[in-house]
Design a protein around this motif. Structure first.
Motif, PDB file in Angstrom:
ATOM      1  N   ASP A   1      45.805  50.074  49.030  1.00 50.96           N
ATOM      2  CA  ASP A   1      45.702  50.758  50.318  1.00 50.96           C
ATOM      3  C   ASP A   1      47.065  50.694  51.009  1.00 50.96           C
ATOM      4  OD1 ASP A   1      45.168  51.605  52.871  1.00 50.96           O
ATOM      5  OD2 ASP A   1      43.491  50.228  53.211  1.00 50.96           O
TER       6      ASP A   1
ATOM      7  N   SER B   1      47.544  57.838  54.323  1.00 49.42           N
ATOM      8  CA  SER B   1      46.852  58.372  55.494  1.00 49.42           C
ATOM      9  C   SER B   1      47.838  58.995  56.468  1.00 49.42           C
ATOM     10  CB  SER B   1      46.106  57.222  56.181  1.00 49.42           C
ATOM     11  OG  SER B   1      45.570  57.661  57.401  1.00 49.42           O
TER      12      SER B   1
ATOM     13  N   SER C   1      46.996  58.957  59.519  1.00 50.03           N
ATOM     14  CA  SER C   1      46.545  58.342  60.774  1.00 50.03           C
ATOM     15  C   SER C   1      47.625  57.550  61.491  1.00 50.03           C
ATOM     16  CB  SER C   1      45.354  57.423  60.496  1.00 50.03           C
ATOM     17  OG  SER C   1      44.235  58.180  60.130  1.00 50.03           O
TER      18      SER C   1
HETATM   19  C1  LIG Z   1      44.201  48.972  56.112  1.00 44.88           C
HETATM   20  C2  LIG Z   1      43.690  50.303  56.523  1.00 44.88           C
HETATM   21  N1  LIG Z   1      43.381  51.189  55.586  1.00 44.88           N
HETATM   22  C3  LIG Z   1      42.890  52.382  55.898  1.00 44.88           C
HETATM   23  C4  LIG Z   1      42.680  52.745  57.211  1.00 44.88           C
HETATM   24  C5  LIG Z   1      41.992  54.037  57.498  1.00 44.88           C
HETATM   25  O1  LIG Z   1      42.740  55.059  57.817  1.00 44.88           O
HETATM   26  P1  LIG Z   1      42.139  56.517  57.939  1.00 44.88           P
HETATM   27  O2  LIG Z   1      42.209  56.853  59.367  1.00 44.88           O
HETATM   28  O3  LIG Z   1      43.012  57.331  57.046  1.00 44.88           O
HETATM   29  O4  LIG Z   1      40.720  56.532  57.437  1.00 44.88           O
HETATM   30  C6  LIG Z   1      42.979  51.867  58.232  1.00 44.88           C
HETATM   31  C7  LIG Z   1      42.703  52.195  59.641  1.00 44.88           C
HETATM   32  O5  LIG Z   1      42.705  51.391  60.512  1.00 44.88           O
HETATM   33  C8  LIG Z   1      43.491  50.608  57.875  1.00 44.88           C
HETATM   34  O6  LIG Z   1      43.798  49.699  58.792  1.00 44.88           O
END
Ligand SMILES: Cc1ncc(COP(=O)(O)O)c(C=O)c1O
Length: 398
Positions: free
Chosen positions: A205, A236, A238
């Motif tokens: 991840d 991501s 995000s």
């Molecule tokens: C470690 C980690 N992986 C994945 C994500 C998820 O991101 P997404 O918004 O792409 O689902 C987050 C979101 O907080 C995260 O902290």
């Protein structure tokens, strides 16, 4: 009343579940709330991404189902970026899986690799999608406590042989949420080697790959030799582009692994709105200009946070990556009790370490989602609660 499945009953309470309701109640009561809870930045996305979405909304072809293939230019933009950023050649059509945010992919990939009797190794504390995917696959989570002792790394040599023999999936996340730890290359090499020897799927991840500070540039797992054989990496929009609500991410893996995730998803979703994927193209294409200035904002907030929490009695290290500070509490102080008091008495929302798993006990997390002076004010209030709790425990001990 229809009975819940035993699988569902095994789910713990989700860490953030009760916070929005409490925040609303505090605001309604007139409290000056400082929310440093979720990793959900207050900053705007790249203007080009917003413009691309506006333009896409006028395009009739974008209104249709995207299906697994989605908007092909999105795949092409990801492929080009993986090469620019990590030097990795990735086939846009067979080695990339567009996702509705990386969270669903992190959970869904488990369905292709896990079943009853299998084990998934999950860091503890961790992002809860790993546990969700494992439990929904009827597999057994083996949680490994991330502690300062191992620099918050999962040391596979410490896991019992009987567990390793049943392990089919290893979830890893560096730069790490919530601990903000990073993984040295030598560590990643060891992990990849073990996964290759044991045919374990390495679910890497990399949501925070673009949030390194002080010259630290997080790698892709695919920069490690042999990783293509066993790894799937998740990315991501995000955090990199302040686009949490847009729900847009992707996974990269060799065709057999990417295809497995695509197949699972074909039974559970029909693709992200292609207008969002078009905005994703614009975001990725603005990487070189957008990310450095965005990161500078987070770096300044990190510095403000570290200085302020230290000044208020907390011993915290400056993280090399992520948008989080993982702050230790005095021995024996419950992180849930501390964060409850901080929220209810001082109006500051922080995440108790135990909310991310038992291994997170003894720490709490704040996110850099407010400007420096607000973070400093939160640290001041946290210092008040810390002093009150320390005094109370001394009085009890006396
Ligand atoms: C470690 C980690 N992986 C994945 C994500 C998820 O991101 P997404 O918004 O792409 O689902 C987050 C979101 O907080 C995260 O902290």
């Amino acid at each position: 009343m229809p009975k819940f499945s035993s699988r569902f009953s095994a789910f713990p309470i989700y860490p953030l579940a009760h916070i929005p309701a409490r925040k609303k109640a505090l605001l309604a009561a007139g409290v000056d709330v400082i929310d440093l809870g979720a990793g959900d930045a207050d900053l705007p996305p790249p203007p080009k991404a917003v413009a691309a979405l506006q333009a896409a909304a006028e395009v009739p072809a974008m209104q249709r189902y995207g299906f697994g293939l989605g908007h092909v230019p999105y795949r092409e933009a990801i492929s080009a970026w993986m090469h620019t950023r990590f030097g990795q050649r990735v086939d846009p059509l067979t080695e990339i899986v567009p996702l509705l945010g990386s969270k669903e992919g992190l959970a869904h990939v488990a369905f292709a690799y896990l079943g009853a009797g299998d084990v998934a190794i999950i860091p503890d504390p961790a992002y809860q999608a790993y546990l969700g995917g494992t439990l929904m696959s009827d597999a057994t989570p083996y949680v490994y406590a991330l502690r300062p002792r191992t620099n918050f790394l999962v040391e596979l040599d410490e896991i019992p042989a009987a567990v390793m023999a049943r392990t089919r999936v290893l979830y890893l996340n560096y730069p790490n949420n919530p601990t903000a730890a990073i993984a040295p290359r030598e560590y990643l090499e060891r992990v990849v080697q073990t996964c290759r020897e044991r045919d374990i799927l390495l679910v890497y991840d990399n949501a925070y790959s673009e949030m390194g500070f002080d010259g630290y540039v997080p790698p892709s797992i695919f920069e490690i030799e042999g990783a293509r054989d066993v790894a799937i990496e998740f990315h991501s929009l995000s955090k990199t582009y302040n686009m949490t609500g847009w729900r847009c991410g992707w996974a990269v893996a060799k065709p057999e692994i990417a295809g497995a995730l695509t197949k699972v998803k074909s039974f559970t979703d029909t693709g992200q709105y292609m207008g969002i994927q078009a905005a994703g193209v614009a975001a990725i294409e603005s990487w070189a200009e957008f990310v450095p200035q965005n990161l500078a904002v987070f770096a300044a907030r990190r510095d403000a946070a570290v200085a302020a929490f230290r000044a208020n009695g907390f011993a915290c290290e400056a993280p090399k990556a992520t948008m989080y500070l993982w702050i230790p509490l005095p021995d024996g102080m419950s992180s849930a009790a501390f964060c409850d008091r901080l929220r209810e008495e001082q109006g500051v929302i922080a995440m108790p370490g135990s909310g991310f798993g038992a291994g997170g006990e003894g720490f709490f997390r704040i996110s850099f989602i407010q400007e420096g002076p607000r973070i400093a004010e939160a640290a001041r209030r946290a210092g008040v609660v810390l002093a009150a709790m320390q005094q109370a425990s001394e009085t009890i001990g006396a």
